[in-house]
Design a protein around this motif. Structure first.
Motif, mmCIF file in Angstrom:
data_model
loop_
_atom_site.group_PDB
_atom_site.id
_atom_site.type_symbol
_atom_site.label_atom_id
_atom_site.label_comp_id
_atom_site.label_asym_id
_atom_site.label_seq_id
_atom_site.Cartn_x
_atom_site.Cartn_y
_atom_site.Cartn_z
ATOM 1 N N ASN A 198 34.733 30.157 27.635
ATOM 2 C CA ASN A 198 35.839 30.365 28.584
ATOM 3 C C ASN A 198 36.784 31.499 28.208
ATOM 4 O OD1 ASN A 198 37.101 29.287 26.374
ATOM 5 N ND2 ASN A 198 37.976 27.508 27.409
ATOM 6 N N THR A 199 36.309 32.506 27.483
ATOM 7 C CA THR A 199 37.208 33.563 27.020
ATOM 8 C C THR A 199 36.944 34.871 27.742
ATOM 9 O OG1 THR A 199 37.313 32.536 24.824
ATOM 10 C CG2 THR A 199 38.035 34.815 24.998
ATOM 11 N N VAL A 200 38.025 35.494 28.216
ATOM 12 C CA VAL A 200 37.951 36.790 28.887
ATOM 13 C C VAL A 200 38.822 37.772 28.104
ATOM 14 C CG1 VAL A 200 38.334 38.063 31.024
ATOM 15 C CG2 VAL A 200 37.677 35.645 31.120
ATOM 16 N N PHE A 201 38.238 38.903 27.729
ATOM 17 C CA PHE A 201 38.953 39.933 26.980
ATOM 18 C C PHE A 201 39.063 41.165 27.860
ATOM 19 C CE2 PHE A 201 38.610 43.317 23.483
ATOM 20 C CZ PHE A 201 39.976 43.329 23.252
ATOM 21 N N ILE A 202 40.302 41.553 28.188
ATOM 22 C CA ILE A 202 40.571 42.709 29.040
ATOM 23 C C ILE A 202 41.213 43.800 28.195
ATOM 24 C CG2 ILE A 202 41.800 43.547 31.074
ATOM 25 C CD1 ILE A 202 41.859 40.649 32.087
#
Length: 363
Positions: A250-254
């Motif tokens: 569930n991890t999003v890196f922007i």
């Protein structure tokens, strides 16, 4: 994973659905909507974590946004309840937010939420990251500051917590400390660099020093260029995300402008790092003006046989609208198309130089 984001009447978009992949790279001209999509993701994330019925726009976007009226499209054609609309599709579950201007809350937006809760956790590094400093703030355990200022502290904290990066990212060996992994990635991208970190918990500051084979003693960041400090925040944030519990779920890196202050070779290696990071299960969204970031990422995608998990979105202005070309990568790392304006400036400049050469040869 966030599979897509749909926007209605939000800034430059009257209605647009933007597909996202495990690694999605936004490219295109200035003021064509790339940052707008990122801001929509940040606003949706902040709203999903909000306890009340309104959200502070400046806090959500981590900028001085002013009056939220500016978020409403000036060319509204879509009829939506409220002033604008953001919808996320996450693993076939939808979550949507309807936003309304509240005249009694000048710098906040009222909202209504529908659908599932947002399980994805966003980590964000903006384009205006903290450069070389004598020391950096210590604190914000478990949080990557959007300007990357606490990157050095997170390295020290990760060693204290004995965080382990996933094996596919552990280029220093899977049992090495977090700080050794960060140093190894700095080396892989920049070449010949060592780091040492120490935190003063009384003063709440972290010191970091950089060394190489040419220096007898490590030096403070202020004695180095911006590129090293800018890379440190991206590498640290990426490895930190990947080291979190259940990170792959569930991890999003922007990250904005990962190429900033980097030599083209280092930009290509940064693209490879972002692809490997996405291969560890972290959804990566990068906004770039560098063809080298894209080239490095597509080479690494081909090497990993994961070209179907990378997508390039090319944003371009067309009269009163925005066009987004969806560019896929084949098994050889080749782009499915090359739209007009897509990193073709070098060819145009070379043609102009050739014409100048002919002109001078004829005179």
């Amino acid at each position: 994973m966030i599979n897509s984001i749909e926007l209605k009447n939000f800034k430059c978009f009257t209605h647009m659905q933007i597909p996202l992949s495990e690694l999605t790279i936004f490219a295109g001209s200035n003021a064509a909507g790339k940052s707008t999509v990122i801001q929509a993701l940040l606003l949706a994330d902040a709203t999903a974590r909000e306890k009340g019925s309104s959200v502070d726009v400046s806090a959500a976007l981590e900028i001085e946004a002013g009056n939220p009226q500016a978020l409403i499209s000036q060319n509204r054609t879509e009829t939506v309840q409220g002033d604008f609309f953001i919808k996320l599709q996450c693993d076939e579950k939808d979550i949507s937010f309807i936003y309304m201007i509240d005249k009694l809350k000048t710098f906040k937006l009222s909202y209504e939420q529908a659908g599932e809760s947002l399980s994805a956790r966003l980590f964000y590094l903006n384009a205006e990251r903290t450069g070389p400093r004598i020391s950096y703030p210590a604190g914000e355990d478990g949080t990557v500051l959007s300007n990357g200022a606490n990157a050095a502290f997170l390295i020290d904290r990760a060693d204290m917590e004995q965080k382990k990066v996933p094996e596919c990212l552990a280029i220093a060996g899977k049992n090495s400390k977090f700080s050794i992994q960060a140093e190894s990635w700095m080396n892989a991208i920049l070449g010949d660099i060592s780091i040492s970190v120490s935190t003063d918990y009384v003063k709440a500051v972290t010191d970091i020093r950089y060394g190489n084979r040419m220096a007898e003693e490590p030096v403070l960041p202020a004695m180095t260029g911006f590129g090293i400090s800018y890379i440190l925040s991206i590498v640290t944030a990426g490895l930190w995300c990947a080291s979190e519990e259940n990170a792959a779920e569930n991890t999003v890196f922007i990250v904005e402008n990962p190429e900033a202050h980097l030599h083209p070779a280092a930009q290509s290696r940064m693209g490879k790092f972002l692809k490997i990071l996405s291969g560890a299960g972290i959804q990566v969204i990068a906004e770039t003006h560098s063809e080298h970031i894209i080239d490095g990422a597509r080479i690494q995608s081909a090497l990993m046989n994961q070209t179907d998990s990378m997508r390039v979105l090319f944003f371009e202005k067309e009269e009163n609208d925005i066009r987004i070309d969806k560019i896929s990568i084949d098994k050889n790392g080749e782009l499915s198309e090359w739209p007009k304006g897509f990193f073709d400036q070098k060819g145009q400049d070379l043609r102009e130089l050739f014409q100048l050469r002919r002109k001078h040869a004829d005179s």
